[in-house]
Structure formats: C-alpha cells, structure tokens
Design a protein around this motif. Structure first.
Motif, PDB file in Angstrom:
ATOM      1  N   SER A 119      48.849  40.731  43.687  1.00 30.82           N
ATOM      2  CA  SER A 119      47.398  40.679  43.522  1.00 30.82           C
ATOM      3  C   SER A 119      46.823  42.084  43.595  1.00 30.82           C
ATOM      4  N   ASN A 205      35.248  42.023  48.860  1.00 27.79           N
ATOM      5  CA  ASN A 205      34.597  40.750  48.531  1.00 27.79           C
ATOM      6  C   ASN A 205      34.562  40.484  47.031  1.00 27.79           C
ATOM      7  N   ALA A 208      38.076  39.572  46.005  1.00 21.21           N
ATOM      8  CA  ALA A 208      38.391  38.226  46.486  1.00 21.21           C
ATOM      9  C   ALA A 208      37.759  37.163  45.597  1.00 21.21           C
ATOM     10  N   ALA A 209      36.542  37.403  45.152  1.00 20.01           N
ATOM     11  CA  ALA A 209      35.884  36.442  44.267  1.00 20.01           C
ATOM     12  C   ALA A 209      36.574  36.373  42.908  1.00 20.01           C
ATOM     13  N   ARG A 210      37.023  37.509  42.412  1.00 18.66           N
ATOM     14  CA  ARG A 210      37.705  37.540  41.118  1.00 18.66           C
ATOM     15  C   ARG A 210      39.043  36.799  41.159  1.00 18.66           C
ATOM     16  N   ARG A 211      39.663  36.760  42.316  1.00 17.00           N
ATOM     17  CA  ARG A 211      40.972  36.097  42.420  1.00 17.00           C
ATOM     18  C   ARG A 211      40.891  34.614  42.055  1.00 17.00           C
ATOM     19  N   LYS A 212      39.728  34.015  42.219  1.00 12.06           N
ATOM     20  CA  LYS A 212      39.587  32.584  41.944  1.00 12.06           C
ATOM     21  C   LYS A 212      39.817  32.258  40.472  1.00 12.06           C
ATOM     22  N   ALA A 213      39.672  33.245  39.609  1.00 13.69           N
ATOM     23  CA  ALA A 213      39.856  33.012  38.171  1.00 13.69           C
ATOM     24  C   ALA A 213      41.319  32.826  37.793  1.00 13.69           C
ATOM     25  N   TRP A 214      42.228  33.159  38.711  1.00  9.39           N
ATOM     26  CA  TRP A 214      43.652  33.151  38.377  1.00  9.39           C
ATOM     27  C   TRP A 214      44.297  31.802  38.709  1.00  9.39           C
ATOM     28  N   GLN A 215      43.734  30.747  38.138  1.00 10.79           N
ATOM     29  CA  GLN A 215      44.292  29.414  38.337  1.00 10.79           C
ATOM     30  C   GLN A 215      45.682  29.353  37.690  1.00 10.79           C
ATOM     31  N   GLN A 221      46.329  35.072  43.445  1.00  3.81           N
ATOM     32  CA  GLN A 221      45.213  34.575  44.242  1.00  3.81           C
ATOM     33  C   GLN A 221      45.343  34.922  45.721  1.00  3.81           C
ATOM     34  N   GLN A 222      46.424  35.609  46.079  1.00  7.86           N
ATOM     35  CA  GLN A 222      46.633  35.973  47.479  1.00  7.86           C
ATOM     36  C   GLN A 222      45.862  37.243  47.839  1.00  7.86           C
TER      37      GLN A 222
END
Length: 356
Positions: A119, A205, A208-215, A221-222
C-alpha cells in the motif's frame, strides 16, 4: 563500458598524484537519496530532507565533482544526495580522502507500489534490484496473437522466456551476461527487515480514504507496512494494469520464481550497476549494500480508474513515503553505527526464508 571508464578515471587520478592517503577516513555508513526539493532542510521535503534534519547531518563535505552533495553527523553517518545523478556517486567513491572498504550503503527512494503486494506509505527491503530497461520491445498493437505484451528478454523469442540464444545480442556468448536480476545480500536484507518490521509507520487521512477504492486488492487496503520484496528500475515511467502484469512477470522470471515485484522506480538499476562496477574494481564491498524503497503511489489505477488520470499522482503520498523511509531505515543504520566494532568485519545476516 561504464566499468572501463571508471577504471580509466581511477588510473588517471593515481597518475595525477591523487592516490588514496594512508590516513584516509574509514566511512562506516552512507545513506543515499536521489533528489531533494530546494534546500536540504527547512522547506518542503524531498527524499533527502528527513534524513538531514532527523539525523542531524549538519556538516557539509566538499567533494570535487559532487558540489553540495555530501553531509555527515557526529556519529559517523554520511548522507549523499545525487543531485547530478551517477556523477555524484562516482565522485564520492573515488575521492581519495575516504576509505569505503567496510562501508554499508543504504540506497533509498520513493516508488510506485504493486497493489497486489503493498500500500501507499509502505516500505520494502529488496533482495534483488531488477533492471527493466534492457529488453526487446514490440508495440502492443503489433504483437503476435497470444502474447500478453510486447516486452521480452534480449536473447529470447517471446515474453516470459529467459534468453536461450545469446548470439541474438551482439557479441554476447554467455546467457548469464544477459541477466537483468542484480542480486543483493539477502541475509543482510532480511536482517534489516527483522530489525525494522515493527517500527511504527506514519499514515495519512487522505491516503487512508483513497485505500477504500482498492476493492479486491487486500494488500492495497492495508495501512503502511514494512515488507520484503524487489525493486524494478526502469528509466521510462510506465503505469497501468498491463505493464504491472509485465513487471510482476519480469521480476518472477529473472529471479527464477524466488522474488516478487513490489516497488517500481526510475533509478535503482542504474546505481546498482555502478556499485557492481565499483565493487569489481575494489572500491566498495558489494555484500554491504541495502536498498529500501517506499511507496508514494500505486503502479496502476484502482478498479474502474483511469490510467491517464492516475499516472504520476504521487501527492500526498510523497510526504508519507519520505517519512516512512527514514523511520524504517534509521533503525538499521543506528544499529550498524552503535555496534560498529562488531559489524566492521562481521556483516550481520539472518537466513532469509524462501522468497515468493
């Protein structure tokens, strides 16, 4: 060619009366950064500034051929920023005032990270540096049916195949000479990883919010983590899912399935080849080189994202990558300096598990 030029330069220095002095200073540890924004301290950080400020690299060292490139602190840690690229590194190593016989080198820098392995904000200790420049290339629109991409090894006849005909490349007659996997000391790298793997890393922050896009990409997402994995260097700035697949395959192929692609950047292959030349000429010990890359962005867009929109999108990941590179790397450098009497002659090593 590079090795011949360096040898000629070293010979010229000797003829000119610049032989190493008997009292040459023994350099213990050098941290190498690739670039810096503006000043070395006090403004927006680049790859060097956190090292300068946090390690108190307050003393500047004038090196002919590398102006304003070298610093050191009271504990014997040297810092080198490659403002002019390779010439700065060569000038420092060939300076007769310094003895690099037992020097540990930490090559640092920010990179794009493979979302399958890590990540943004993560750092990775490399076991190999992989050269992504020396290859054959066909435009992907012109490749034969069934090929995944148009990049393949010199001396091979298709992608994902090691060279089997060295005579396809000039006068090379040994397939091994075509290898693009530049090995590092795996025992030393694993020792460094074990020392630093629990170091608290910073997060952000926005990241961290951008990580949610990596479904579908659990590692992407870690939060930032310390990893072991390979760095792929290529001068061209590539990006996207197709090239990411190539990078994964390229690293796996050249390491014969033992390595994994984690980080991509534009300079690690160049500097590792210079160090190999310097090692062969007796200036440095190749067993004492460490490479630590930190992720400022991903090497491809998130699911549903655009490659053209995401290429080069390194902010705000850069600042996080600068920060965590120094956090993880400093633990290792401090250990080397604090126990120099032991590590001067005995290179630390921890047996590495089978790479994957």
């Amino acid at each position: 060619m590079l090795r011949r030029r360096i040898a000629l330069l070293a010979g010229w220095l000797a003829i000119a009366g610049c032989q190493p002095l008997l009292a040459a200073e023994e350099v213990k540890v050098v941290v190498v950064a690739n670039w810096e924004n503006g000043a070395d301290s006090g403004d927006a950080p680049g790859e060097y500034q956190d090292w300068v400020e946090r390690e108190h690299l307050d003393q500047k060292i004038a090196v002919r051929g590398a102006p304003d490139a070298v610093r050191r602190n009271a504990q014997g840690l040297y810092g080198l920023v490659l403002r002019h690229g390779a010439p700065d590194l060569v000038a420092f190593i060939l300076d007769p005032r310094f003895d690099f016989s037992h020097t540990y080198w930490l090559f640092t820098g920010i990179s794009g990270v493979d979302p399958n392995t890590g990540s943004v904000g993560s750092v990775a200790w490399a076991r190999w540096v992989i050269d992504g420049d020396r290859a054959r290339e066909l435009d992907d629109r012109d490749i034969p049916k069934g090929w995944p991409y148009g990049l393949f090894a010199i001396g091979a006849s298709r992608p994902d195949q090691l060279p089997d005909n060295p005579n396809h490349y000039g006068s090379v007659t040994d397939v091994a000479e075509l290898s693009q996997a530049l090995p590092l000391n795996q025992g030393l790298a694993h020792w460094a990883y074990q020392l630093s793997r629990k170091v608290p890393l910073a997060d952000d922050n926005v990241i961290a919010a951008r990580r949610k896009a990596w479904q579908g990409y659990p590692m992407a997402q870690q939060p930032p983590m310390v990893l072991e994995g390979e760095t792929l260097g290529a001068i061209r700035y590539w990006h996207g899912a197709s090239r990411n697949r190539w990078a994964e395959d390229w690293v796996k192929m050249w390491t014969r399935g033992q390595g994994r692609f984690v980080m991509t950047n534009e300079e690690s292959q160049t500097y590792q080849r210079i160090m190999i030349t310097m090692g062969h000429e007796g200036f440095v010990d190749l067993k004492r080189i460490l490479v630590l890359r930190s992720a400022s962005n991903f090497s491809m867009p998130p699911p549903g994202g655009s490659s053209t929109a995401s290429i080069g999108d390194e902010a705000p990941g850069q600042v996080l990558a600068f920060d965590n590179n120094q956090r993880a790397g400093s633990v290792v450098l401090h250990q080397l300096l604090q126990h120099w009497a032991q590590y001067r002659l005995q290179i630390p090593s921890v047996p590495a598990p089978a790479a994957h």
